[in-house]
Write a protein that holds these residues in place. Structure first.
Motif, PDB file in Angstrom:
ATOM      1  N   THR A  43     -31.723   8.904 -15.761  1.00 41.82           N
ATOM      2  CA  THR A  43     -32.862   8.751 -14.839  1.00 41.82           C
ATOM      3  C   THR A  43     -33.868   9.886 -15.005  1.00 41.82           C
ATOM      4  O   THR A  43     -33.532  10.969 -15.473  1.00 41.82           O
ATOM      5  N   ARG A  44     -35.092   9.610 -14.581  1.00 45.08           N
ATOM      6  CA  ARG A  44     -36.175  10.596 -14.675  1.00 45.08           C
ATOM      7  C   ARG A  44     -35.942  11.774 -13.734  1.00 45.08           C
ATOM      8  O   ARG A  44     -36.256  12.921 -14.068  1.00 45.08           O
ATOM      9  N   GLU A  45     -35.410  11.458 -12.551  1.00 44.94           N
ATOM     10  CA  GLU A  45     -35.170  12.505 -11.552  1.00 44.94           C
ATOM     11  C   GLU A  45     -34.132  13.518 -12.041  1.00 44.94           C
ATOM     12  O   GLU A  45     -34.290  14.726 -11.843  1.00 44.94           O
ATOM     13  N   THR A  91     -35.484  11.041 -21.351  1.00 47.24           N
ATOM     14  CA  THR A  91     -34.841   9.739 -21.132  1.00 47.24           C
ATOM     15  C   THR A  91     -34.956   8.950 -22.434  1.00 47.24           C
ATOM     16  O   THR A  91     -35.901   9.143 -23.201  1.00 47.24           O
ATOM     17  N   ARG A 120     -23.078   6.213 -17.092  1.00 47.98           N
ATOM     18  CA  ARG A 120     -24.309   5.498 -16.685  1.00 47.98           C
ATOM     19  C   ARG A 120     -25.134   5.098 -17.905  1.00 47.98           C
ATOM     20  O   ARG A 120     -25.832   4.084 -17.882  1.00 47.98           O
ATOM     21  N   GLY A 242     -37.432   2.446  -7.349  1.00 47.72           N
ATOM     22  CA  GLY A 242     -38.108   2.077  -8.592  1.00 47.72           C
ATOM     23  C   GLY A 242     -39.500   1.528  -8.447  1.00 47.72           C
ATOM     24  O   GLY A 242     -40.253   1.498  -9.429  1.00 47.72           O
ATOM     25  N   LEU A 269     -30.762   4.842  -7.461  1.00 46.38           N
ATOM     26  CA  LEU A 269     -31.538   5.676  -8.386  1.00 46.38           C
ATOM     27  C   LEU A 269     -31.268   7.165  -8.153  1.00 46.38           C
ATOM     28  O   LEU A 269     -31.219   7.953  -9.097  1.00 46.38           O
TER      29      LEU A 269
END
Length: 561
Positions: A43-45, A91, A120, A242, A269
């Motif tokens: 994930t971006r976070e 990512t 994941r 998202g 997320l």
């Protein structure tokens, strides 16, 4: 040597691989600039969190770190990659986009490859993307896989990307931190709905938990709706899912970290790897199907030896998963009871807010349409202004076509959630059988039944041909005839069994005598009429011959007897 690392959530896995990497890079040769380390996150976070931690740890050194994720501008990222930073945190999707479509960007100098939250990365379409990146990396690299739930499914990834790995597991696969207090709220109402769950969450946040609380919800729509309800109930909250842009996501995460907001309403997320200090409570609106998702959710609290609490709502359908979860958990579990009067108050509150929620959603839809229209207008302006530059650009490419993307997504579903994959397989098989039954009308019939059906179908075809011939004769008849006269004429033509030449002469005579308007009919109409009559006559003659043949065969059969 390659490493498979497994530890409880909040035990410091990110620091465990970042510190040795930074120490190794301090002794690197500084004559040529090279990208030596690649860290991939799902994930971006999580990528943003790794980037901020790396920046803090490498503050007093000359090590450069680059941040490559989707949702942000491509050009600045392209410039950063061309400058050859020491560490790239990315990512998978955006990195492949740069490798295929940006010039002079490659992974030939990579010495260390880190896959954070490895399990994941096996979900959805991540697997093929990860294997594509691994294929582009050199063979002599060191590969490290880390996750809190490093199960046997990761062996598929380990076989292809690791060479004789060392497995280091601090705790068991599904172990939780010792300071976590687990609580479950059982919903006994058979007609349970999302509104009931919303009312329970609202009563918990109004009465019991007032600050530093993360609420996990089933979908993006429910998260946004609950965000509006929290705002109407004077509760300061931020949403994370998202449907938001990358800047909105980062802003909401920062506002919760800095304490500007008391509640963070999010989907799964935010369940992976996010380290937010001081989280007191985690509330889950639904019990997840998989134990590992539950482990990651509740792992947002009670981190680094601190205490925390998790509250999960469990319906009647989720009791089986709860039982399996309780068997595996070593810690004690409590059941939490909420007074029905509080739930009723919150239900009434939600009913009163119904019109306000609809108005807010309508306004947001209108604003979204305006924003999209402005974006389209800006795009058109750019196309007109920089037309030559845009046309001269090479088209973007991807390592898969659309069919391969769908297949990879299906594989990801099979690996991540077997139950969901099985249900999809059943539905696809049903569709296939329905299609096959539509294509083959004789499927599953015995020989006798097949013959009968074939005879019936032949008879239907014959009737259809006869009706077609009749309609053609009706069309060929003159327009000035009355309905009764026309019916008589059709009956006469049907009774006749004369030669086609006689039929043609008789029809021409009758038309000349009775209908002087027939003279003006075109030659094409005459030929069409004649052809139709000949075809009708031939069809009758064929039928007669078949009947005669059948009678003869019956007589011969009787004589033989």
């Amino acid at each position: 040597s390659d490493i498979l690392g497994n530890a409880v959530t909040g035990s410091g896995k990110t620091a465990a691989f970042m510190l040795p990497i930074l120490e190794r890079l301090l002794h690197r040769p500084k004559q040529t600039r090279r990208t030596r380390v690649l860290i991939l996150t799902p994930t971006r976070e999580l990528a943003a969190q790794c980037f901020s931690m790396g920046k803090d740890l490498a503050k007093y050194s000359d090590i450069e770190i680059c941040f490559i994720v989707g949702g942000l501008a491509m050009k600045p990222q392209e410039v950063d990659l061309r400058n050859r930073p020491d560490i790239v945190i990315a990512t998978s999707g955006r990195l492949i986009d740069h490798l295929r479509n940006s010039q002079s960007i490659h992974l030939e100098d990579i010495e260390i490859l880190v896959l954070d939250e490895a399990d994941r990365l096996l979900e959805e379409s991540f697997t093929d993307e990860i294997f594509e990146i691994i294929r582009m990396c050199p063979r002599g690299r060191q590969t490290m896989l880390f996750s809190a739930t490093l199960t046997s499914e990761v062996n598929q990834l380990a076989k292809l990307s690791l060479n004789n790995p060392k497995r280091i597991s601090v705790d068991d696969v599904y172990d939780l931190s010792t300071g976590l207090q687990q609580e479950f709220v059982r919903i006994r109402d058979k007609n349970e709905s999302d509104q009931l769950r919303e009312a329970i969450i609202l009563s918990l946040c109004l009465n019991s938990f007032h600050s530093r609380t993360i609420v996990f919800l089933k979908s993006k729509v429910i998260a946004h709706r609950l965000m509006i309800l929290f705002g109407l109930a004077d509760l300061s909250a931020a949403e994370l899912h998202g449907n938001l842009t990358q800047t909105q996501r980062l802003n909401s995460l920062d506002s919760f970290k800095l304490g500007r907001v008391n509640f963070l309403l999010c989907t799964d997320l935010a369940s992976r790897g996010l380290d937010i200090s001081g989280v007191e409570t985690v509330i889950s609106s639904h019990l997840p199907n998989q134990i590992r998702t539950y482990v990651h959710r509740v792992g947002r609290t009670a981190r680094a030896g601190k205490s925390g609490r998790s509250v999960t709502l469990v319906g009647e359908k989720e009791r089986k998963t709860l039982k399996t979860m309780l068997k595996k958990s070593k810690d004690s579990v409590r059941s939490r009871k909420i007074s029905p009067s509080n739930i009723e108050k919150c239900r009434e509150m939600i009913k009163n807010f119904k019109d306000d929620v609809q108005d807010i959603l309508y306004q947001e839809m209108a604003e979204k349409r305006v924003r999209i229209a402005e974006m389209e207008a800006n795009k058109l302006q750019n196309v007109i202004q920089f037309q030559d530059e845009i046309l001269n650009r090479p088209p973007k490419t991807w390592f898969q076509n659309e069919k391969q993307r769908k297949e990879s997504k299906q594989k990801g579903i099979e690996l991540s959630s077997p139950a969901e994959f099985a249900s999809k397989l059943k539905s696809s098989k049903k569709r296939k059988s329905d299609k096959e039954s539509k294509k083959d009308p004789f499927r599953g019939l015995s020989r006798k039944k097949r013959r009968r059906k074939m005879i019936m179908m032949d008879e239907q075809k014959e009737r259809a041909v006869q009706e077609k011939m009749k309609s053609e004769t009706v069309k060929a008849s003159p327009s000035k005839l009355t309905s009764e006269q026309h019916q008589r004429k059709v009956a006469r033509q049907a009774k006749r069994t004369v030669n086609p030449q006689k039929i043609a002469t008789s029809t021409s005579k009758t038309s000349k005598k009775r209908h002087p308007a027939r003279k003006f009919a075109s030659s094409d109409e005459k030929t069409d009429r004649f052809a139709a009559q000949i075809a009708d006559f031939g069809f009758r003659e064929e039928k007669k011959s078949t009947r005669k043949f059948q009678k003869k065969t019956k007589k011969r059969f009787k004589r033989r007897r």
